[in-house]
Scaffold this motif. Structure first.
Motif, PDB file in Angstrom:
ATOM      1  N   MET A   1       0.839  -1.193   0.000  1.00 38.93           N
ATOM      2  CA  MET A   1       0.000   0.000   0.000  1.00 38.93           C
ATOM      3  C   MET A   1       0.878   1.249   0.000  1.00 38.93           C
ATOM      4  SD  MET A   1      -2.858  -1.135   2.835  1.00 38.93           S
ATOM      5  CE  MET A   1      -1.614  -1.759   3.967  1.00 38.93           C
ATOM      6  N   ARG A   2       0.372   2.278  -0.634  1.00 40.12           N
ATOM      7  CA  ARG A   2       1.033   3.582  -0.637  1.00 40.12           C
ATOM      8  C   ARG A   2       0.096   4.606  -0.021  1.00 40.12           C
ATOM      9  NH1 ARG A   2       2.688   4.494  -6.769  1.00 40.12           N
ATOM     10  NH2 ARG A   2       0.661   3.485  -7.063  1.00 40.12           N
ATOM     11  N   ILE A   3       0.614   5.349   0.963  1.00 44.27           N
ATOM     12  CA  ILE A   3      -0.162   6.316   1.731  1.00 44.27           C
ATOM     13  C   ILE A   3       0.330   7.713   1.372  1.00 44.27           C
ATOM     14  CG2 ILE A   3      -0.851   7.045   4.043  1.00 44.27           C
ATOM     15  CD1 ILE A   3      -1.602   4.143   3.359  1.00 44.27           C
ATOM     16  N   ALA A   4      -0.585   8.631   1.124  1.00 40.36           N
ATOM     17  CA  ALA A   4      -0.156   9.955   0.660  1.00 40.36           C
ATOM     18  C   ALA A   4      -1.087  11.040   1.176  1.00 40.36           C
ATOM     19  CB  ALA A   4      -0.121   9.994  -0.872  1.00 40.36           C
ATOM     20  N   ARG A   5      -0.609  12.273   1.049  1.00 40.46           N
ATOM     21  CA  ARG A   5      -1.398  13.491   1.252  1.00 40.46           C
ATOM     22  C   ARG A   5      -1.263  14.327  -0.019  1.00 40.46           C
ATOM     23  NH1 ARG A   5       1.074  16.723   4.613  1.00 40.46           N
ATOM     24  NH2 ARG A   5      -0.757  17.811   5.433  1.00 40.46           N
ATOM     25  N   ASP A  14      -6.206  13.071   2.257  1.00 37.90           N
ATOM     26  CA  ASP A  14      -5.363  11.974   2.736  1.00 37.90           C
ATOM     27  C   ASP A  14      -5.932  10.661   2.220  1.00 37.90           C
ATOM     28  OD1 ASP A  14      -5.333  14.277   4.620  1.00 37.90           O
ATOM     29  OD2 ASP A  14      -3.859  13.100   5.698  1.00 37.90           O
ATOM     30  N   GLY A  15      -5.050   9.774   1.771  1.00 41.40           N
ATOM     31  CA  GLY A  15      -5.582   8.507   1.287  1.00 41.40           C
ATOM     32  C   GLY A  15      -4.525   7.608   0.697  1.00 41.40           C
ATOM     33  N   PHE A  16      -4.983   6.710  -0.159  1.00 44.04           N
ATOM     34  CA  PHE A  16      -4.130   5.711  -0.798  1.00 44.04           C
ATOM     35  C   PHE A  16      -3.792   6.133  -2.227  1.00 44.04           C
ATOM     36  CE2 PHE A  16      -6.723   3.211   2.215  1.00 44.04           C
ATOM     37  CZ  PHE A  16      -5.724   2.589   2.937  1.00 44.04           C
ATOM     38  N   VAL A  17      -2.604   5.774  -2.659  1.00 42.74           N
ATOM     39  CA  VAL A  17      -2.243   5.853  -4.069  1.00 42.74           C
ATOM     40  C   VAL A  17      -2.364   4.437  -4.622  1.00 42.74           C
ATOM     41  CG1 VAL A  17      -0.470   6.423  -5.761  1.00 42.74           C
ATOM     42  CG2 VAL A  17      -0.668   7.769  -3.654  1.00 42.74           C
ATOM     43  N   ILE A  18      -3.256   4.258  -5.566  1.00 39.21           N
ATOM     44  CA  ILE A  18      -3.509   2.948  -6.159  1.00 39.21           C
ATOM     45  C   ILE A  18      -3.251   3.061  -7.652  1.00 39.21           C
ATOM     46  CG2 ILE A  18      -5.175   1.101  -6.493  1.00 39.21           C
ATOM     47  CD1 ILE A  18      -6.661   2.107  -4.015  1.00 39.21           C
ATOM     48  N   ARG A  21      -3.834   6.517  -9.570  1.00 39.57           N
ATOM     49  CA  ARG A  21      -4.943   7.300  -9.050  1.00 39.57           C
ATOM     50  C   ARG A  21      -4.834   7.406  -7.534  1.00 39.57           C
ATOM     51  NH1 ARG A  21      -9.336   3.514  -7.813  1.00 39.57           N
ATOM     52  NH2 ARG A  21      -8.501   1.413  -8.042  1.00 39.57           N
ATOM     53  N   VAL A  22      -5.563   8.352  -6.959  1.00 40.18           N
ATOM     54  CA  VAL A  22      -5.602   8.505  -5.507  1.00 40.18           C
ATOM     55  C   VAL A  22      -7.031   8.319  -5.021  1.00 40.18           C
ATOM     56  CG1 VAL A  22      -3.547   9.956  -5.304  1.00 40.18           C
ATOM     57  CG2 VAL A  22      -5.765  11.025  -5.738  1.00 40.18           C
ATOM     58  N   VAL A  23      -7.169   7.672  -3.870  1.00 39.98           N
ATOM     59  CA  VAL A  23      -8.468   7.385  -3.277  1.00 39.98           C
ATOM     60  C   VAL A  23      -8.429   7.859  -1.823  1.00 39.98           C
ATOM     61  CG1 VAL A  23     -10.171   5.620  -2.714  1.00 39.98           C
ATOM     62  CG2 VAL A  23      -8.756   5.376  -4.768  1.00 39.98           C
ATOM     63  N   GLU A  24      -9.382   8.663  -1.416  1.00 42.46           N
ATOM     64  CA  GLU A  24      -9.383   9.193  -0.055  1.00 42.46           C
ATOM     65  C   GLU A  24      -9.707   8.107   0.972  1.00 42.46           C
ATOM     66  OE1 GLU A  24     -10.912  13.173   0.898  1.00 42.46           O
ATOM     67  OE2 GLU A  24     -11.699  13.178  -1.152  1.00 42.46           O
ATOM     68  N   PHE A  25      -9.133   8.278   2.161  1.00 41.90           N
ATOM     69  CA  PHE A  25      -9.520   7.430   3.283  1.00 41.90           C
ATOM     70  C   PHE A  25     -11.008   7.631   3.571  1.00 41.90           C
ATOM     71  CE2 PHE A  25      -4.997   8.170   4.982  1.00 41.90           C
ATOM     72  CZ  PHE A  25      -4.523   6.983   4.421  1.00 41.90           C
TER      73      PHE A  25
END
Length: 323
Positions: A1-5, A14-18, A21-25
């Motif tokens: 998993m990749r965690i980013a702001r 804030d969320g994941f980089v998938i 793309r980015v997906v919010e928590f």
């Protein structure tokens, strides 16, 4: 998993980089919340949102992946110490004390920079970078307690990010002659990013001795300057964490840098080995790009130098003991 702001139209997310793309928590959670919950709970969050509405990575601006609770920076690479000591002391030397414990210093958590965010250095003639990998602490049994064992410490490492410890070597050298520091030679900027890669993602790179054998490279204006394996550290990351917790503690959100990798992980090492300022110190407009296998790349530009107000020299005092 990749965690980013990241930011979109000036709002912080804030969320994941998938993939790309980015997906919010969910539930408005922040990176700080996720670190406080720990790695296993983060996996559950990921499963909840992995197919949720997403934003293309190309449409957002990444920030530093966390707001650190504290930042410790180690000096764990013998080759780096050899080179820098040659430049400072005129000869390559590693003090016997270096081998006894993984020494670190605390640096400024308030001047953290994100990917592509330019650094504004002080007036300096020897601006440098430092290529590092950093561990990020998350919740786990024992976190917040003193005197972790190396085994316990391994479980509190949530993930890793790239660290660039910008350095003004002339300011640093002056300060450290007073037996303290580095302070103003370092505390004007430290870049982190591009995201936090969870520890399980890098587990395949662990060698038989528990060291992370990931390749690290640094480029200045697209020219390769340094390259090393992070496994050339004198201590693996869990031992750095354990040492940091001696008679103290680490907490979720703490960042622990490996220290500068060897073989050109900073210009200061090369200056010592070459006996001259070769390659030259960083200048305004230079682009520093760091690449760590399994993590990603962190890019930072050198902005304009900022002059600070002058302070007077120390005054001569009488040393009187009574008014």
């Amino acid at each position: 998993m990749r965690i980013a702001r990241w930011t979109v139209t000036d709002l912080i997310h804030d969320g994941f980089v998938i993939d790309d793309r980015v997906v919010e928590f969910p539930d408005g959670l922040t990176v700080a919340d996720v670190l406080a919950r720990g790695l296993s709970a983060t996996g559950e969050l990921y499963e909840r949102v992995r197919d949720a509405a997403a934003t293309p990575l190309a449409d957002i601006r990444l920030l530093a992946p966390l707001v650190p609770a504290a930042v410790r920076d180690f000096v764990a690479f013998e080759e780096h110490v050899e080179g820098v000591s040659a430049g400072v002391e005129g000869k390559s030397d590693v003090a016997p004390e270096w081998y006894e414990a993984p020494t670190f210093y605390f640096t400024n958590p308030h001047t953290i920079l994100g990917p592509d965010e330019p650094v504004s250095p002080p007036v300096t003639e020897r601006l440098d970078f430092e290529l590092e990998l950093a561990a990020v602490i998350g919740a786990a049994p024992g976190v917040g307690q003193a005197n972790l064992t190396a085994g316990d410490a391994a479980s509190v490492i949530f993930g890793y990010t790239i660290m660039n410890d910008w350095s003004a070597r002339d300011l640093q050298g002056r300060e450290m002659k007073v037996r303290l520091g580095p302070a103003k030679g370092k505390d004007f900027g430290m870049s982190l990013g591009p995201w936090i890669v969870t520890a399980d993602e890098l587990a395949p790179y662990l060698d038989a001795d528990g060291f992370l054998a990931v390749r690290a490279e640094v480029y200045v204006n697209d020219e390769l300057v340094g390259e090393d394996l992070v496994s050339n550290m004198g201590w693996p990351f869990p031992e750095l964490v354990a040492y940091a917790s001696r008679n103290s503690c680490v907490v979720p959100g703490d960042v622990l840098g490996s220290g500068t990798v060897g073989n050109g992980g900073c210009l200061g090492e090369l200056w010592g080995r070459n006996g001259s300022l070769t390659p030259p110190p960083l200048q305004t407009g230079d682009i520093v790009r760091m690449v760590v296998e399994g993590v990603g790349e962190l890019v930072g530009a050198v902005g304009a130098h900022v002059a600070a107000p002058q302070l007077p020299r120390a005054r001569t005092r009488t040393r009187a003991r009574r008014r």
